[in-house]
Enzyme design. Structure first.
Site, short mmCIF file in Angstrom:
data_model
loop_
_atom_site.label_atom_id
_atom_site.label_comp_id
_atom_site.label_asym_id
_atom_site.label_seq_id
_atom_site.Cartn_x
_atom_site.Cartn_y
_atom_site.Cartn_z
N CYS A 88 -13.54 -84.66 -26.70
CA CYS A 88 -12.25 -84.11 -27.13
C CYS A 88 -11.18 -84.59 -26.16
CB CYS A 88 -12.28 -82.58 -27.23
SG CYS A 88 -12.74 -81.72 -25.72
N ASP A 110 -21.62 -84.66 -27.59
CA ASP A 110 -20.24 -84.17 -27.41
C ASP A 110 -20.10 -83.89 -25.92
OD1 ASP A 110 -17.75 -83.12 -27.60
OD2 ASP A 110 -18.29 -81.36 -28.77
N ASP A 135 -28.16 -77.66 -24.23
CA ASP A 135 -27.02 -77.74 -23.33
C ASP A 135 -27.52 -77.63 -21.90
OD1 ASP A 135 -23.79 -77.48 -23.75
OD2 ASP A 135 -24.43 -76.66 -21.82
#
EC number: 2.1.1.-
Length: 390
Positions: free
Chosen positions: A344, A291, A251
């Site tokens: 998302c 993502d 990340d």
């Protein structure tokens, strides 16, 4: 605390949020300063605050002001609650209604369509174009509280076995059609993180659509897999439960992964965390999951502040970040491997448009599959595109 005192607390917290505090710190700060409040009080106040944030536009219109007091009044009006009995000014109750408030609440009101749906005006055209006939039902769903889902760690137990053990702990659940590893919690959700199933790594809190997204990934034992935008690591853990992988997590803000080690230890999973500079050195990967940072529009039920904080400038910045991540990571995918792009988000500009732009610049990449989820499917909104090269 009395119901009226809970309303006063929610009003205070909402005013802190309106003054610039994020919701979670505002709730935590109030709780630290209010030791008299029990767990039931804190949960009830949290529900009041998040309901007001999800429905901020409509409740402000119904209540007559975009303030903590106005939002709570609007919510009570929508619910048909008798307000005078709660706004008495006695025993920590909110102050009695003013004449102006009383007149506003008594007057008939017809909300504009976008106000009633709690949709920002500037985003409505994009959301309508992206969702089509589902626009209004999805926006209405985003006004409601999100279900609580668990992911069963099927590397350790079956869904039926875990459901039975949860029931013994007093936690009621039911399977959901969206994901074969998901259980929806229907009773005593607050017991989960202190329960044996959670401590033993048999379950993790994870949205059902997020689980369905991981189930759609073409994973096989022995693959080398990179979760490039791992965040807290929920999808890394879900992938580890699916197959025996050599699994890496990265990340851009490593602090987001601070709990991944303990969570992986509970789950019996081995996940190697990589710094940004280390990612190319471990390439090639059989699958890279992206993502990517996004508007979060598919999860506005859980993070309603994001709906009102998003701006055109920030959305444009996010699309640049998304395209940049695709460009940076595509060379790390092995020949015949898979680049999995996920958000998302409900917005086409962050989803199909980004994939179309990437493929236009890199025609050697082919779209194998696209999946879209909205809250009408039961979980959060997600998008997934699977690409391969050659």
């Amino acid at each position: 605390m009395t119901p009226a005192a809970r309303l006063s607390a929610a009003i205070e917290i909402l005013d802190r949020i309106r003054d610039g505090s994020a919701a979670e710190p505002a709730l935590s700060g109030w709780a630290r300063a209010s030791r008299f409040a029990g767990s039931g009080d804190r949960a009830a106040i949290r529900d009041l605050v998040f309901t007001a944030l999800r429905c901020r536009r409509s409740h402000a219109a119904l209540g007559g002001a975009d303030s903590g007091r106005g939002l709570i009044l609007g919510g009570l009006r929508e619910a048909g609650t008798e307000i005078d009995a709660l706004f008495t000014g006695e025993r920590h109750a909110p102050a009695p209604l003013s004449e102006a408030e009383r007149a506003h609440l008594a007057a008939p009101i017809e909300l504009d369509r976008l106000v009633a749906l709690d949709c920002p005006d500037w985003l409505a055209p994009q959301l309508e174009a992206s969702l089509g006939a589902d626009f209004a039902p999805v926006m209405e769903a985003l006004r409601q509280r999100a279900p609580v889902f668990l992911r069963v760690n099927t590397a350790r137990a079956t869904v039926a076995e875990v459901q039975e053990r949860l029931a013994a702990e007093g936690i009621a659940t039911r399977p959901v059609a969206l994901s074969k590893t998901a259980l929806e919690v229907t009773g005593n959700a607050r017991k989960i993180q202190n329960g044996a199933c959670y401590r033993e790594g048999l379950v993790e809190l994870q949205d059902a659509a997020s689980q369905a997204l991981v189930e759609a990934l073409p994973l096989a034992p022995g693959q080398k897999v990179l979760d490039y935008c791992a965040g807290g690591g929920g999808k890394s853990l879900a992938m580890a439960a699916r197959a025996a992988l050599t699994l890496y997590a990265h990340d851009a803000a490593p602090r987001r992964m601070r709990d991944l080690g303990p969570r992986a230890g509970r789950a019996g999973a081995e996940i190697v965390q990589l710094a940004t500079a280390e990612v190319p050195g471990r390439a090639p990967y059989d699958l890279v999951l992206l993502d990517v940072p996004c508007s979060g529009s598919g999860s506005w039920r859980r993070a309603p502040e994001a709906k009102w904080a998003l701006t055109p400038e920030r959305l444009e910045e996010l699309t640049r970040i998304q395209s940049d991540i695709l460009e940076k990571t595509a060379p790390c995918v092995a020949g015949g491997g898979t680049l999995a792009y996920a958000t998302c988000s409900l917005l086409a500009v962050e989803n199909g448009a980004r994939i179309a732009a990437f493929r236009a610049a890199h025609p050697e990449w082919h779209l194998v599959e696209e999946r879209r989820f909205t809250p009408l499917d039961g979980g959060d909104g997600f998008y997934l595109a699977l690409l391969t090269r050659g």
